[in-house]
Design a protein around this motif. Sequence first.
Motif, PDB file in Angstrom:
ATOM      1  N   ALA A   1      -2.401  -5.259   4.284  1.00  9.79           N
ATOM      2  CA  ALA A   1      -2.894  -3.897   4.067  1.00  9.79           C
ATOM      3  C   ALA A   1      -4.377  -3.791   4.432  1.00  9.79           C
ATOM      4  O   ALA A   1      -4.800  -2.828   5.086  1.00  9.79           O
TER       5      ALA A   1
ATOM      6  N   GLU B   1       1.980   6.101  -0.322  1.00 15.15           N
ATOM      7  CA  GLU B   1       0.662   5.626   0.115  1.00 15.15           C
ATOM      8  C   GLU B   1      -0.288   6.779   0.392  1.00 15.15           C
ATOM      9  O   GLU B   1      -1.470   6.721   0.049  1.00 15.15           O
TER      10      GLU B   1
ATOM     11  N   ARG C   1      -2.357  -0.561  -2.114  1.00 17.12           N
ATOM     12  CA  ARG C   1      -2.600   0.715  -1.434  1.00 17.12           C
ATOM     13  C   ARG C   1      -3.910   1.360  -1.897  1.00 17.12           C
ATOM     14  O   ARG C   1      -4.525   2.110  -1.147  1.00 17.12           O
TER      15      ARG C   1
END
Length: 477
Positions: free
Chosen positions: A143, A36, A82
Amino acid sequence: MLNKRRDIEVSGEHMTEKLKVSIVKSKTAPPAPIDERGIAEMVKEAVDLVGGIGRFVKPGQTVAIKPNLFAPFPPPVSVDRRVIKALVSLCVGAGAKKVAVIEGVSVGSLIKRVNIDRESGSDKLPRGMKTVDVMRLLGIKDAVEGAGGEVMGVEDAEKECVMVPCGKVLHFIDYPKAIKDADVFIDVPALKTHTMTMVTLGIKNLQGILNEGDRYFGHRDDLDQHMVDIVKVRKPDLTLVDGLIGMEGMGAGEAGLPVPMGVIIAGEDVVSVDSVSSMVMGIENPFVVGTTRIAAHDGIGVADPSRIDVVGKKIEDVAKKFALPLNYTQPIDSMVTGVYPNVDVYIGGACHACWLMAAVVLGSLAKIKEGASLIVGVDPKVPPGKKWDYKNTFFLGDCAIGASGETREIRNRITLEGHDTFLYGCLPYQQAMIKLEEILLDRGVITKEDLIKKARSARERFFDYYKKFDPTWEPFF
Protein backbone atom coordinates in the motif's frame (compact mmCIF):
# COMPACT_ATOMS: atom_id res chain seq x y z
CA MET A 1 13.99 20.40 20.38
CA LEU A 2 10.29 20.11 20.96
CA ASN A 3 9.29 20.87 17.41
CA LYS A 4 11.70 21.07 14.52
CA ARG A 5 9.56 22.89 12.04
CA ARG A 6 7.24 25.20 13.91
CA ASP A 7 8.12 28.80 14.67
CA ILE A 8 5.86 28.71 17.71
CA GLU A 9 6.66 26.25 20.43
CA VAL A 10 3.53 24.27 21.14
CA SER A 11 3.58 23.86 24.88
CA GLY A 12 1.28 24.28 27.83
CA GLU A 13 3.28 27.26 29.04
CA HIS A 14 3.25 29.38 25.92
CA MET A 15 0.01 28.76 24.05
CA THR A 16 -2.73 31.35 24.43
CA GLU A 17 -5.02 30.23 21.61
CA LYS A 18 -6.95 27.01 21.73
CA LEU A 19 -5.40 24.12 19.84
CA LYS A 20 -7.55 22.42 17.25
CA VAL A 21 -8.29 18.72 17.26
CA SER A 22 -10.55 17.35 14.55
CA ILE A 23 -12.92 14.41 14.72
CA VAL A 24 -14.35 12.86 11.57
CA LYS A 25 -17.00 10.14 11.65
CA SER A 26 -17.63 7.62 8.87
CA LYS A 27 -21.01 7.41 7.23
CA THR A 28 -21.10 3.70 7.99
CA ALA A 29 -19.87 2.29 11.29
CA PRO A 30 -17.49 -0.68 11.38
CA PRO A 31 -17.57 -3.61 11.19
CA ALA A 32 -19.70 -2.63 8.16
CA PRO A 33 -17.17 -2.14 5.36
CA ILE A 34 -15.68 1.27 4.64
CA ASP A 35 -13.96 1.29 1.30
CA GLU A 36 -10.54 2.75 0.55
CA ARG A 37 -11.98 5.86 -1.04
CA GLY A 38 -14.17 6.54 1.97
CA ILE A 39 -11.21 6.19 4.34
CA ALA A 40 -9.07 8.48 2.18
CA GLU A 41 -11.82 11.11 2.32
CA MET A 42 -12.00 10.81 6.11
CA VAL A 43 -8.23 11.22 6.49
CA LYS A 44 -8.19 14.26 4.19
CA GLU A 45 -11.15 15.86 5.98
CA ALA A 46 -9.52 15.33 9.39
CA VAL A 47 -6.31 16.99 8.18
CA ASP A 48 -8.21 19.77 6.37
CA LEU A 49 -10.03 20.66 9.60
CA VAL A 50 -6.71 21.42 11.30
CA GLY A 51 -5.29 23.45 8.44
CA GLY A 52 -4.83 21.06 5.51
CA ILE A 53 -1.82 19.02 4.46
CA GLY A 54 -0.19 22.10 2.94
CA ARG A 55 0.14 23.55 6.42
CA PHE A 56 2.33 20.64 7.43
CA VAL A 57 4.09 19.48 4.25
CA LYS A 58 5.81 21.81 1.76
CA PRO A 59 7.08 20.88 -1.71
CA GLY A 60 10.50 19.25 -1.63
CA GLN A 61 10.35 18.24 2.04
CA THR A 62 10.99 14.82 3.53
CA VAL A 63 8.33 13.16 5.66
CA ALA A 64 8.53 10.37 8.25
CA ILE A 65 5.31 8.58 9.22
CA LYS A 66 5.27 6.41 12.35
CA PRO A 67 2.21 4.10 12.49
CA ASN A 68 1.36 1.71 15.30
CA LEU A 69 2.05 -1.79 13.98
CA PHE A 70 2.17 -3.62 17.28
CA ALA A 71 2.06 -7.21 16.08
CA PRO A 72 1.26 -9.37 13.03
CA PHE A 73 -2.48 -8.75 13.32
CA PRO A 74 -4.70 -6.37 11.33
CA PRO A 75 -6.80 -3.62 12.96
CA PRO A 76 -7.49 -2.98 15.71
CA VAL A 77 -4.12 -4.40 16.82
CA SER A 78 -2.38 -2.42 14.06
CA VAL A 79 -3.25 0.72 12.10
CA ASP A 80 -5.27 0.17 8.93
CA ARG A 81 -3.05 0.05 5.85
CA ARG A 82 -5.53 2.27 3.99
CA VAL A 83 -5.16 5.03 6.57
CA ILE A 84 -1.39 4.94 6.10
CA LYS A 85 -1.77 4.87 2.33
CA ALA A 86 -4.09 7.87 2.41
CA LEU A 87 -1.56 9.86 4.45
CA VAL A 88 1.29 8.92 2.13
CA SER A 89 -0.81 9.99 -0.86
CA LEU A 90 -1.61 13.33 0.79
CA CYS A 91 2.07 13.99 1.46
CA VAL A 92 3.11 13.02 -2.06
CA GLY A 93 0.32 15.18 -3.43
CA ALA A 94 1.64 18.10 -1.39
CA GLY A 95 4.99 17.73 -3.16
CA ALA A 96 6.97 15.79 -0.57
CA LYS A 97 10.31 14.68 -1.92
CA LYS A 98 10.36 11.51 0.13
CA VAL A 99 7.86 9.79 2.43
CA ALA A 100 9.18 7.04 4.70
CA VAL A 101 6.90 4.87 6.84
CA ILE A 102 9.01 3.67 9.76
CA GLU A 103 8.04 1.48 12.72
CA GLY A 104 9.46 -0.96 15.23
CA VAL A 105 7.06 -3.76 16.16
CA SER A 106 6.70 -4.85 19.78
CA VAL A 107 9.54 -6.77 21.39
CA GLY A 108 7.12 -9.65 21.76
CA SER A 109 6.69 -9.76 17.99
CA LEU A 110 10.47 -9.72 17.56
CA ILE A 111 11.36 -12.44 20.03
CA LYS A 112 8.47 -14.33 21.53
CA ARG A 113 5.19 -14.48 19.74
CA VAL A 114 4.16 -17.72 18.08
CA ASN A 115 3.68 -16.81 14.44
CA ILE A 116 2.56 -18.31 11.24
CA ASP A 117 5.51 -19.82 9.43
CA ARG A 118 6.63 -17.15 6.97
CA GLU A 119 7.72 -19.62 4.33
CA SER A 120 4.74 -21.93 4.17
CA GLY A 121 2.00 -19.93 5.84
CA SER A 122 1.28 -22.98 7.96
CA ASP A 123 1.03 -23.29 11.73
CA LYS A 124 4.49 -23.81 13.17
CA LEU A 125 6.42 -22.36 16.04
CA PRO A 126 8.97 -19.94 14.64
CA ARG A 127 9.83 -17.13 17.00
CA GLY A 128 9.99 -13.54 15.96
CA MET A 129 8.83 -11.44 13.06
CA LYS A 130 10.61 -8.28 12.02
CA THR A 131 8.79 -5.05 11.23
CA VAL A 132 9.04 -5.23 7.46
CA ASP A 133 7.75 -8.84 7.62
CA VAL A 134 4.73 -7.56 9.57
CA MET A 135 4.25 -4.75 7.04
CA ARG A 136 4.33 -7.29 4.21
CA LEU A 137 1.90 -9.64 5.96
CA LEU A 138 -0.62 -6.86 6.61
CA GLY A 139 -0.39 -5.42 3.09
CA ILE A 140 1.13 -2.18 4.33
CA LYS A 141 4.33 -2.48 2.30
CA ASP A 142 2.40 -2.77 -0.97
CA ALA A 143 0.00 0.00 0.00
CA VAL A 144 2.77 2.44 0.92
CA GLU A 145 4.92 1.70 -2.10
CA GLY A 146 1.87 1.93 -4.34
CA ALA A 147 1.25 5.44 -3.03
CA GLY A 148 4.83 6.54 -3.69
CA GLY A 149 6.36 5.98 -0.24
CA GLU A 150 8.84 3.52 1.21
CA VAL A 151 8.88 1.35 4.34
CA MET A 152 11.56 0.83 6.95
CA GLY A 153 11.93 -1.20 10.15
CA VAL A 154 13.46 0.57 13.15
CA GLU A 155 15.66 -2.45 13.79
CA ASP A 156 17.24 -1.95 10.34
CA ALA A 157 17.36 1.86 10.38
CA GLU A 158 20.46 4.01 10.78
CA LYS A 159 20.44 5.66 14.20
CA GLU A 160 22.16 8.51 16.00
CA CYS A 161 22.62 8.79 19.75
CA VAL A 162 20.86 11.97 20.89
CA MET A 163 20.42 13.54 24.31
CA VAL A 164 16.88 13.85 25.66
CA PRO A 165 16.35 17.52 26.64
CA CYS A 166 15.15 17.62 30.26
CA GLY A 167 14.78 13.84 30.23
CA LYS A 168 13.80 12.52 33.64
CA VAL A 169 14.16 8.75 33.23
CA LEU A 170 15.38 8.55 29.64
CA HIS A 171 18.52 10.57 28.96
CA PHE A 172 19.90 9.30 25.65
CA ILE A 173 18.20 7.60 22.71
CA ASP A 174 19.54 5.80 19.68
CA TYR A 175 17.21 7.80 17.48
CA PRO A 176 16.33 6.79 13.88
CA LYS A 177 17.83 9.33 11.51
CA ALA A 178 14.89 8.86 9.16
CA ILE A 179 12.73 10.63 11.78
CA LYS A 180 15.33 12.92 13.30
CA ASP A 181 16.35 14.40 9.96
CA ALA A 182 12.90 14.47 8.35
CA ASP A 183 11.36 17.88 7.74
CA VAL A 184 7.97 16.60 8.86
CA PHE A 185 7.11 13.91 11.42
CA ILE A 186 3.63 12.38 11.46
CA ASP A 187 2.48 10.15 14.33
CA VAL A 188 -0.27 7.60 13.52
CA PRO A 189 -1.45 5.70 16.61
CA ALA A 190 -4.42 3.39 16.97
CA LEU A 191 -7.26 3.97 19.42
CA LYS A 192 -6.53 1.27 21.99
CA THR A 193 -6.43 0.44 25.67
CA HIS A 194 -3.17 -0.83 27.17
CA THR A 195 -2.54 -2.94 30.27
CA MET A 196 0.51 -0.89 31.29
CA THR A 197 -0.45 2.68 30.32
CA MET A 198 -4.29 2.47 30.34
CA VAL A 199 -4.41 3.68 26.70
CA THR A 200 -1.98 3.70 23.81
CA LEU A 201 -2.32 6.81 21.68
CA GLY A 202 0.06 9.36 20.17
CA ILE A 203 2.59 9.56 23.01
CA LYS A 204 2.73 5.83 23.70
CA ASN A 205 3.06 5.11 19.99
CA LEU A 206 6.53 6.69 19.97
CA GLN A 207 7.86 3.78 22.03
CA GLY A 208 8.26 1.99 18.71
CA ILE A 209 11.06 4.27 17.53
CA LEU A 210 13.42 3.06 20.29
CA ASN A 211 15.93 0.29 19.81
CA GLU A 212 14.96 -3.13 21.14
CA GLY A 213 16.79 -2.67 24.46
CA ASP A 214 15.19 0.65 25.34
CA ARG A 215 11.83 -0.62 24.14
CA TYR A 216 12.04 -3.76 26.28
CA PHE A 217 13.54 -2.40 29.50
CA GLY A 218 11.36 0.71 29.44
CA HIS A 219 8.38 -1.34 30.61
CA ARG A 220 8.90 -0.58 34.30
CA ASP A 221 6.76 1.33 36.78
CA ASP A 222 8.16 4.61 35.36
CA LEU A 223 6.92 3.77 31.85
CA ASP A 224 4.66 6.84 31.57
CA GLN A 225 7.53 9.27 32.17
CA HIS A 226 9.70 7.19 29.86
CA MET A 227 7.13 7.70 27.09
CA VAL A 228 6.94 11.44 27.67
CA ASP A 229 10.72 11.77 27.56
CA ILE A 230 10.77 10.29 24.05
CA VAL A 231 8.56 13.14 22.81
CA LYS A 232 11.08 15.70 24.10
CA VAL A 233 13.54 14.78 21.36
CA ARG A 234 11.17 15.29 18.47
CA LYS A 235 7.54 16.23 18.87
CA PRO A 236 5.31 15.10 16.00
CA ASP A 237 4.18 17.88 13.66
CA LEU A 238 0.89 16.10 13.10
CA THR A 239 -0.82 13.26 14.95
CA LEU A 240 -3.61 11.32 13.27
CA VAL A 241 -5.42 8.58 15.22
CA ASP A 242 -6.85 5.56 13.42
CA GLY A 243 -10.09 5.06 15.32
CA LEU A 244 -11.94 3.13 12.62
CA ILE A 245 -11.87 0.08 14.86
CA GLY A 246 -10.85 0.71 18.45
CA MET A 247 -9.70 -1.78 21.05
CA GLU A 248 -10.90 -2.20 24.63
CA GLY A 249 -10.04 -4.49 27.51
CA MET A 250 -6.65 -6.15 27.89
CA GLY A 251 -4.97 -4.38 24.97
CA ALA A 252 -2.86 -3.51 23.18
CA GLY A 253 -2.34 -6.94 21.60
CA GLU A 254 -4.44 -9.97 20.82
CA ALA A 255 -5.96 -10.12 24.31
CA GLY A 256 -7.96 -6.95 23.58
CA LEU A 257 -11.42 -6.75 22.02
CA PRO A 258 -12.48 -4.76 18.90
CA VAL A 259 -14.79 -1.77 19.27
CA PRO A 260 -16.40 -0.51 16.03
CA MET A 261 -15.95 3.27 16.04
CA GLY A 262 -15.49 4.69 12.53
CA VAL A 263 -13.59 7.80 13.58
CA ILE A 264 -10.40 9.59 12.58
CA ILE A 265 -8.92 12.15 15.00
CA ALA A 266 -6.16 14.62 14.09
CA GLY A 267 -4.26 17.62 15.43
CA GLU A 268 -0.84 19.21 15.61
CA ASP A 269 -0.42 18.85 19.38
CA VAL A 270 -0.01 15.21 20.34
CA VAL A 271 -1.03 15.92 23.95
CA SER A 272 -4.29 17.57 22.88
CA VAL A 273 -4.98 14.72 20.46
CA ASP A 274 -4.40 12.15 23.22
CA SER A 275 -6.62 14.12 25.60
CA VAL A 276 -9.50 14.22 23.13
CA SER A 277 -8.98 10.61 22.04
CA SER A 278 -9.16 9.32 25.60
CA MET A 279 -12.45 11.17 26.06
CA VAL A 280 -13.70 9.56 22.83
CA MET A 281 -12.89 6.26 24.56
CA GLY A 282 -15.21 7.25 27.40
CA ILE A 283 -12.52 8.40 29.85
CA GLU A 284 -14.17 11.53 31.22
CA ASN A 285 -11.04 12.95 32.89
CA PRO A 286 -8.08 12.76 30.47
CA PHE A 287 -5.66 13.55 33.32
CA VAL A 288 -6.10 10.03 34.70
CA VAL A 289 -4.02 8.88 31.72
CA GLY A 290 -0.43 9.05 32.96
CA THR A 291 1.25 9.92 29.67
CA THR A 292 -1.22 12.75 29.01
CA ARG A 293 -0.97 14.20 32.51
CA ILE A 294 2.85 14.05 32.67
CA ALA A 295 3.28 15.45 29.15
CA ALA A 296 1.13 18.45 30.09
CA HIS A 297 3.03 18.87 33.35
CA ASP A 298 6.36 18.80 31.47
CA GLY A 299 5.17 21.48 29.05
CA ILE A 300 4.93 19.25 25.99
CA GLY A 301 1.41 20.32 25.09
CA VAL A 302 -2.13 20.98 26.25
CA ALA A 303 -4.31 18.36 27.92
CA ASP A 304 -6.91 20.64 29.50
CA PRO A 305 -10.13 20.14 27.49
CA SER A 306 -11.15 23.77 28.09
CA ARG A 307 -8.10 24.84 26.08
CA ILE A 308 -8.79 22.55 23.13
CA ASP A 309 -11.05 23.45 20.22
CA VAL A 310 -12.68 20.27 18.93
CA VAL A 311 -13.74 20.72 15.30
CA GLY A 312 -15.83 18.46 13.08
CA LYS A 313 -17.86 16.06 15.19
CA LYS A 314 -18.26 16.67 18.91
CA ILE A 315 -16.77 14.23 21.38
CA GLU A 316 -20.22 13.29 22.68
CA ASP A 317 -21.36 12.49 19.12
CA VAL A 318 -18.82 9.68 18.73
CA ALA A 319 -17.75 8.64 22.24
CA LYS A 320 -18.18 5.10 23.52
CA LYS A 321 -17.37 3.77 26.95
CA PHE A 322 -14.38 1.49 26.42
CA ALA A 323 -13.80 -1.31 28.92
CA LEU A 324 -10.46 -0.56 30.53
CA PRO A 325 -7.89 -3.25 31.33
CA LEU A 326 -8.86 -5.19 34.44
CA ASN A 327 -5.88 -3.88 36.37
CA TYR A 328 -7.37 -0.38 36.01
CA THR A 329 -10.80 -1.42 37.24
CA GLN A 330 -10.09 -3.69 40.17
CA PRO A 331 -7.30 -3.97 42.77
CA ILE A 332 -4.27 -5.70 41.30
CA ASP A 333 -3.93 -7.93 44.37
CA SER A 334 -7.30 -9.46 43.53
CA MET A 335 -5.59 -10.97 40.48
CA VAL A 336 -2.50 -12.21 42.35
CA THR A 337 -3.08 -13.38 45.92
CA GLY A 338 -5.65 -15.98 46.90
CA VAL A 339 -6.65 -16.66 43.31
CA TYR A 340 -5.39 -20.15 42.37
CA PRO A 341 -5.86 -22.86 45.01
CA ASN A 342 -2.75 -24.74 43.90
CA VAL A 343 -0.39 -21.73 43.85
CA ASP A 344 0.99 -19.96 46.92
CA VAL A 345 2.22 -16.42 46.34
CA TYR A 346 4.84 -14.76 48.56
CA ILE A 347 5.06 -11.13 47.49
CA GLY A 348 6.55 -8.21 49.40
CA GLY A 349 8.04 -4.86 48.42
CA ALA A 350 7.11 -5.35 44.77
CA CYS A 351 6.38 -2.45 42.41
CA HIS A 352 3.05 -2.41 40.57
CA ALA A 353 4.80 -3.59 37.39
CA CYS A 354 5.88 -6.80 39.14
CA TRP A 355 2.40 -7.19 40.62
CA LEU A 356 1.07 -7.06 37.05
CA MET A 357 3.60 -9.57 35.76
CA ALA A 358 2.81 -11.87 38.69
CA ALA A 359 -0.82 -11.78 37.58
CA VAL A 360 0.32 -12.72 34.07
CA VAL A 361 2.41 -15.77 35.04
CA LEU A 362 0.03 -17.21 37.62
CA GLY A 363 -2.29 -18.65 35.01
CA SER A 364 0.59 -20.70 33.62
CA LEU A 365 1.85 -21.81 37.04
CA ALA A 366 -1.64 -22.98 37.95
CA LYS A 367 -1.31 -25.63 35.23
CA ILE A 368 1.30 -27.44 37.32
CA LYS A 369 -0.79 -30.21 38.86
CA GLU A 370 1.51 -30.72 41.86
CA GLY A 371 1.08 -27.06 42.75
CA ALA A 372 3.63 -24.25 42.79
CA SER A 373 4.99 -21.33 44.78
CA LEU A 374 5.80 -17.88 43.42
CA ILE A 375 8.17 -15.48 45.20
CA VAL A 376 8.10 -11.80 44.14
CA GLY A 377 9.46 -8.47 45.36
CA VAL A 378 12.48 -7.01 47.12
CA ASP A 379 11.42 -8.19 50.58
CA PRO A 380 9.09 -11.20 50.38
CA LYS A 381 8.33 -12.85 53.69
CA VAL A 382 8.35 -16.64 53.72
CA PRO A 383 7.40 -19.01 56.53
CA PRO A 384 10.43 -20.37 58.40
CA GLY A 385 10.84 -24.13 58.31
CA LYS A 386 8.48 -24.63 55.37
CA LYS A 387 9.14 -27.76 53.31
CA TRP A 388 9.51 -26.30 49.84
CA ASP A 389 8.95 -28.17 46.62
CA TYR A 390 12.06 -26.64 45.01
CA LYS A 391 11.26 -27.91 41.53
CA ASN A 392 8.02 -25.95 41.56
CA THR A 393 9.16 -22.84 43.43
CA PHE A 394 9.59 -19.88 41.08
CA PHE A 395 11.27 -16.51 41.63
CA LEU A 396 9.91 -13.63 39.56
CA GLY A 397 11.96 -10.50 38.87
CA ASP A 398 15.45 -9.27 39.72
CA CYS A 399 14.39 -7.98 43.14
CA ALA A 400 13.17 -11.38 44.34
CA ILE A 401 16.17 -13.15 42.83
CA GLY A 402 18.50 -10.72 44.61
CA ALA A 403 16.67 -10.73 47.96
CA SER A 404 18.52 -11.83 51.08
CA GLY A 405 17.55 -13.78 54.19
CA GLU A 406 15.48 -16.94 54.01
CA THR A 407 14.73 -16.47 50.32
CA ARG A 408 18.46 -16.69 49.55
CA GLU A 409 18.55 -20.12 51.19
CA ILE A 410 15.60 -21.19 49.06
CA ARG A 411 17.41 -20.02 45.90
CA ASN A 412 20.50 -21.95 46.95
CA ARG A 413 18.52 -25.15 47.47
CA ILE A 414 16.79 -24.76 44.09
CA THR A 415 20.19 -24.44 42.43
CA LEU A 416 21.74 -27.36 44.33
CA GLU A 417 18.89 -29.60 43.26
CA GLY A 418 19.62 -28.70 39.63
CA HIS A 419 16.54 -26.61 38.89
CA ASP A 420 16.39 -23.22 37.21
CA THR A 421 13.12 -21.56 38.08
CA PHE A 422 14.44 -17.99 38.18
CA LEU A 423 12.46 -15.66 35.93
CA TYR A 424 14.80 -12.70 35.58
CA GLY A 425 14.15 -9.14 34.56
CA CYS A 426 13.20 -5.65 35.67
CA LEU A 427 10.53 -5.94 34.75
CA PRO A 428 10.32 -9.72 34.21
CA TYR A 429 8.62 -9.35 30.86
CA GLN A 430 8.95 -11.22 27.57
CA GLN A 431 12.22 -13.00 28.37
CA ALA A 432 10.76 -14.27 31.63
CA MET A 433 7.64 -15.40 29.77
CA ILE A 434 9.79 -17.22 27.23
CA LYS A 435 11.73 -19.00 29.96
CA LEU A 436 8.59 -20.06 31.82
CA GLU A 437 7.07 -21.29 28.59
CA GLU A 438 10.18 -23.36 27.87
CA ILE A 439 10.14 -24.85 31.38
CA LEU A 440 6.51 -25.86 31.06
CA LEU A 441 7.09 -27.29 27.58
CA ASP A 442 10.08 -29.29 28.79
CA ARG A 443 8.07 -30.73 31.66
CA GLY A 444 5.10 -31.56 29.48
CA VAL A 445 2.79 -29.20 31.38
CA ILE A 446 1.94 -27.59 28.05
CA THR A 447 2.59 -28.80 24.50
CA LYS A 448 3.53 -27.19 21.22
CA GLU A 449 0.07 -28.11 20.01
CA ASP A 450 -1.40 -26.04 22.86
CA LEU A 451 0.64 -23.01 21.77
CA ILE A 452 -0.25 -23.42 18.10
CA LYS A 453 -3.93 -23.76 18.97
CA LYS A 454 -3.77 -20.60 21.07
CA ALA A 455 -1.97 -18.66 18.35
CA ARG A 456 -4.37 -19.88 15.67
CA SER A 457 -7.36 -18.91 17.77
CA ALA A 458 -6.09 -15.33 18.23
CA ARG A 459 -5.14 -15.03 14.59
CA GLU A 460 -8.44 -16.30 13.26
CA ARG A 461 -10.37 -14.07 15.61
CA PHE A 462 -8.69 -10.88 14.38
CA PHE A 463 -8.30 -11.93 10.76
CA ASP A 464 -11.96 -12.92 10.45
CA TYR A 465 -13.18 -9.77 12.20
CA TYR A 466 -11.12 -7.48 10.01
CA LYS A 467 -12.11 -9.24 6.77
CA LYS A 468 -15.72 -8.28 7.46
CA PHE A 469 -14.59 -4.67 7.68
CA ASP A 470 -12.34 -4.91 4.63
CA PRO A 471 -13.38 -7.78 2.31
CA THR A 472 -10.53 -6.84 -0.06
CA TRP A 473 -7.85 -7.72 2.49
CA GLU A 474 -5.91 -10.96 2.46
CA PRO A 475 -2.79 -11.61 4.54
CA PHE A 476 0.33 -11.96 2.46
CA PHE A 477 2.60 -14.82 3.56
